[in-house]
Design a protein around this motif. Structure first.
Motif, PDB file in Angstrom:
ATOM      1  N   PRO A 142     -24.357  52.448 -32.644  1.00 31.24           N
ATOM      2  CA  PRO A 142     -23.732  53.415 -31.543  1.00 31.24           C
ATOM      3  C   PRO A 142     -24.226  52.893 -30.275  1.00 31.24           C
ATOM      4  N   GLN A 143     -25.194  52.031 -30.454  1.00 25.86           N
ATOM      5  CA  GLN A 143     -25.423  51.314 -28.942  1.00 25.86           C
ATOM      6  C   GLN A 143     -24.545  50.504 -28.338  1.00 25.86           C
ATOM      7  N   GLN A 144     -23.277  49.938 -29.301  1.00 23.96           N
ATOM      8  CA  GLN A 144     -22.285  48.944 -28.829  1.00 23.96           C
ATOM      9  C   GLN A 144     -21.032  49.787 -28.360  1.00 23.96           C
ATOM     10  N   SER A 145     -21.171  50.895 -28.028  1.00 25.90           N
ATOM     11  CA  SER A 145     -20.113  51.546 -27.316  1.00 25.90           C
ATOM     12  C   SER A 145     -19.382  50.976 -26.226  1.00 25.90           C
ATOM     13  N   GLU A 146     -20.004  50.281 -25.695  1.00 28.52           N
ATOM     14  CA  GLU A 146     -19.703  49.481 -24.391  1.00 28.52           C
ATOM     15  C   GLU A 146     -18.199  48.706 -24.888  1.00 28.52           C
ATOM     16  N   LEU A 147     -18.464  48.193 -26.007  1.00 31.02           N
ATOM     17  CA  LEU A 147     -17.218  47.298 -26.550  1.00 31.02           C
ATOM     18  C   LEU A 147     -15.941  48.094 -26.627  1.00 31.02           C
ATOM     19  N   ILE A 148     -16.120  49.217 -26.868  1.00 30.35           N
ATOM     20  CA  ILE A 148     -14.896  50.118 -26.948  1.00 30.35           C
ATOM     21  C   ILE A 148     -14.141  50.334 -25.520  1.00 30.35           C
ATOM     22  N   PHE A 149     -15.324  50.681 -24.784  1.00 30.67           N
ATOM     23  CA  PHE A 149     -14.829  51.069 -23.489  1.00 30.67           C
ATOM     24  C   PHE A 149     -14.022  49.715 -22.706  1.00 30.67           C
ATOM     25  N   GLU A 150     -14.707  48.528 -22.973  1.00 31.10           N
ATOM     26  CA  GLU A 150     -13.915  47.396 -22.247  1.00 31.10           C
ATOM     27  C   GLU A 150     -12.493  47.080 -22.923  1.00 31.10           C
ATOM     28  N   ALA A 151     -12.513  47.307 -24.343  1.00 26.49           N
ATOM     29  CA  ALA A 151     -11.256  46.896 -25.083  1.00 26.49           C
ATOM     30  C   ALA A 151     -10.107  47.934 -24.809  1.00 26.49           C
ATOM     31  N   LEU A 152     -10.450  49.230 -24.596  1.00 23.72           N
ATOM     32  CA  LEU A 152      -9.374  50.422 -24.709  1.00 23.72           C
ATOM     33  C   LEU A 152      -9.138  50.909 -23.330  1.00 23.72           C
ATOM     34  N   SER A 153     -10.278  50.856 -22.367  1.00 20.87           N
ATOM     35  CA  SER A 153     -10.063  51.448 -20.845  1.00 20.87           C
ATOM     36  C   SER A 153      -9.029  50.976 -20.338  1.00 20.87           C
ATOM     37  N   GLY A 154      -8.074  51.761 -19.779  1.00 24.14           N
ATOM     38  CA  GLY A 154      -7.213  51.070 -18.947  1.00 24.14           C
ATOM     39  C   GLY A 154      -5.830  50.651 -19.765  1.00 24.14           C
ATOM     40  N   LEU A 155      -5.809  50.831 -21.193  1.00 28.28           N
ATOM     41  CA  LEU A 155      -4.747  50.671 -21.721  1.00 28.28           C
ATOM     42  C   LEU A 155      -3.416  51.694 -21.332  1.00 28.28           C
ATOM     43  N   PRO A 156      -2.177  51.492 -21.524  1.00 29.59           N
ATOM     44  CA  PRO A 156      -1.397  52.464 -21.264  1.00 29.59           C
ATOM     45  C   PRO A 156      -1.242  53.595 -22.326  1.00 29.59           C
ATOM     46  N   GLY A 157      -1.406  54.787 -21.753  1.00 25.07           N
ATOM     47  CA  GLY A 157      -1.240  55.900 -22.675  1.00 25.07           C
ATOM     48  C   GLY A 157      -2.630  56.274 -22.737  1.00 25.07           C
ATOM     49  N   VAL A 158      -3.703  55.718 -22.400  1.00 25.69           N
ATOM     50  CA  VAL A 158      -5.282  56.393 -22.562  1.00 25.69           C
ATOM     51  C   VAL A 158      -5.553  56.897 -21.238  1.00 25.69           C
ATOM     52  N   GLU A 159      -5.929  58.402 -21.692  1.00 26.52           N
ATOM     53  CA  GLU A 159      -6.494  58.979 -20.318  1.00 26.52           C
ATOM     54  C   GLU A 159      -7.838  58.563 -20.157  1.00 26.52           C
ATOM     55  N   SER A 160      -8.775  58.648 -21.264  1.00 30.94           N
ATOM     56  CA  SER A 160     -10.013  58.045 -20.847  1.00 30.94           C
ATOM     57  C   SER A 160     -10.861  58.035 -22.190  1.00 30.94           C
ATOM     58  N   VAL A 161     -12.049  57.105 -22.173  1.00 33.88           N
ATOM     59  CA  VAL A 161     -12.666  56.723 -23.099  1.00 33.88           C
ATOM     60  C   VAL A 161     -14.192  57.419 -23.007  1.00 33.88           C
ATOM     61  N   VAL A 162     -14.787  58.349 -23.999  1.00 34.05           N
ATOM     62  CA  VAL A 162     -15.926  58.973 -23.637  1.00 34.05           C
ATOM     63  C   VAL A 162     -16.887  58.904 -24.908  1.00 34.05           C
ATOM     64  N   ASP A 163     -18.104  58.423 -24.535  1.00 36.34           N
ATOM     65  CA  ASP A 163     -19.090  58.205 -25.626  1.00 36.34           C
ATOM     66  C   ASP A 163     -19.823  59.562 -25.562  1.00 36.34           C
TER      67      ASP A 163
END
Length: 304
Positions: A142-163
């Motif tokens: 769970p400490q590596q959640s930043e990877l999901i933020f970097e990979a998915l934040s800002g992609l078309p259709g994504v409202e937000s990424v929340v840990d």
């Protein structure tokens, strides 16, 4: 040193200052209860952190027709955009870090919402169209959640990424503040207990000043004279520590295991074994405090 004589002196001292002894027992009991509560509360926080942080998920909220965050512009995520997110999650870049993931559509989100807020009037104000479709992701670490933020934040259709850990941090911050408050109160109460023990010992010594003078005239050592007074403090503190230990055991057995565990079955709680494990520390703290306070008090009195 005759043990019988020392024990008689201890009993006599406790009997002469019974009201003060009761005060010491009560103050020690309350202060050590706060100490034990702070220890158990911290143990509970650590258990909850370990339990919930390992289960915390990362939520990738997709755009809805009402979303204004990110690049949504009040346009729901398309099927193609959801496929892109799923492909990214299955890619060799992210897959090694993901334990599992699943997609929650509007109908599932609405069903979960109605179940979670079944007793709230807000259920009647929400429709499935208002709730976002979501990718729920469990990470290997769970400490590596930043990877999901970097990979998915800002992609078309994504409202937000929340840990979800961000919500847990706020809860645990409040619990830690409560633990620190209990520690602060415990320290103040321990200081009060030490002062009360010292005062009681001086009063006990003063009430036996003739006996002490005779003992010093016949050559009794300071250690022989001090021992009964120190033991008086130890007995009083030990009684307070015993009451505090029983109180903590009762709190965990009746309130935590008997009430909270039934009310919140999805949460892990401390056991009575944790309360039992704190008891030696309570006795050590109480007796150690009594020895120091009593010894300093009677030593200063004999030097006066």
């Amino acid at each position: 040193m005759r043990l019988g004589f020392v024990l008689r002196e201890v009993f006599a001292g406790l009997s002469r200052n019974l009201s003060m002894v009761v005060s010491i027992v009560l103050v020690t009991f309350i202060s050590l209860t706060f100490v034990g509560t702070a220890i158990l509360l911290q143990a509970q926080i650590n258990q909850m952190k370990s339990y919930w942080f390992d289960r915390a998920q990362v939520a990738v909220y997709m755009c809805t027709d009402f979303s204004t965050l990110g690049d949504c512009d009040q346009q729901a995520a398309s099927a193609d955009q959801k496929v892109v997110i799923e492909q990214r999650l299955q890619s060799t870049t992210l897959a090694p870090y993901i334990d599992r993931y699943y997609f929650e559509d509007r109908d599932q989100a609405f069903a979960n919402f109605r179940e979670q807020f079944a007793d709230s009037a807000v259920v009647d104000l929400v429709s499935p169209e208002l709730l976002p479709e979501t990718f729920w992701i469990n990470l290997v670490d769970p400490q590596q959640s930043e990877l999901i933020f970097e990979a998915l934040s800002g992609l078309p259709g994504v409202e937000s990424v929340v840990d979800q850990r961000s919500y847990l941090d706020q809860i645990f911050a409040v619990l830690n503040a409560g633990s620190l408050t209990a520690v602060s109160v415990a320290i103040l109460m321990l200081v009060a207990a030490a002062l009360l023990i010292a005062t009681t010992i001086r009063l006990s010594a003063f009430s036996r000043r003739r006996e002490l003078a005779i003992m010093r005239l016949v050559g009794a050592s300071n250690r022989f004279i001090q021992t009964p007074f120190v033991l008086e403090g130890i007995v009083s503190a030990a009684l307070g520590a015993g009451l505090a230990s029983l109180a903590l055991w009762g709190i965990v057995r009746v309130f935590v295991q008997g009430y909270l565990a039934d009310a919140l079955p999805a949460t892990v709680f401390i056991q009575t074994s944790d309360a039992i494990a704190t008891m030696p520390l309570l006795f050590a703290t109480g007796i150690g405090l009594a020895v120091i306070a009593s010894y300093i008090s009677i030593t200063r009195y004999l030097r006066a």
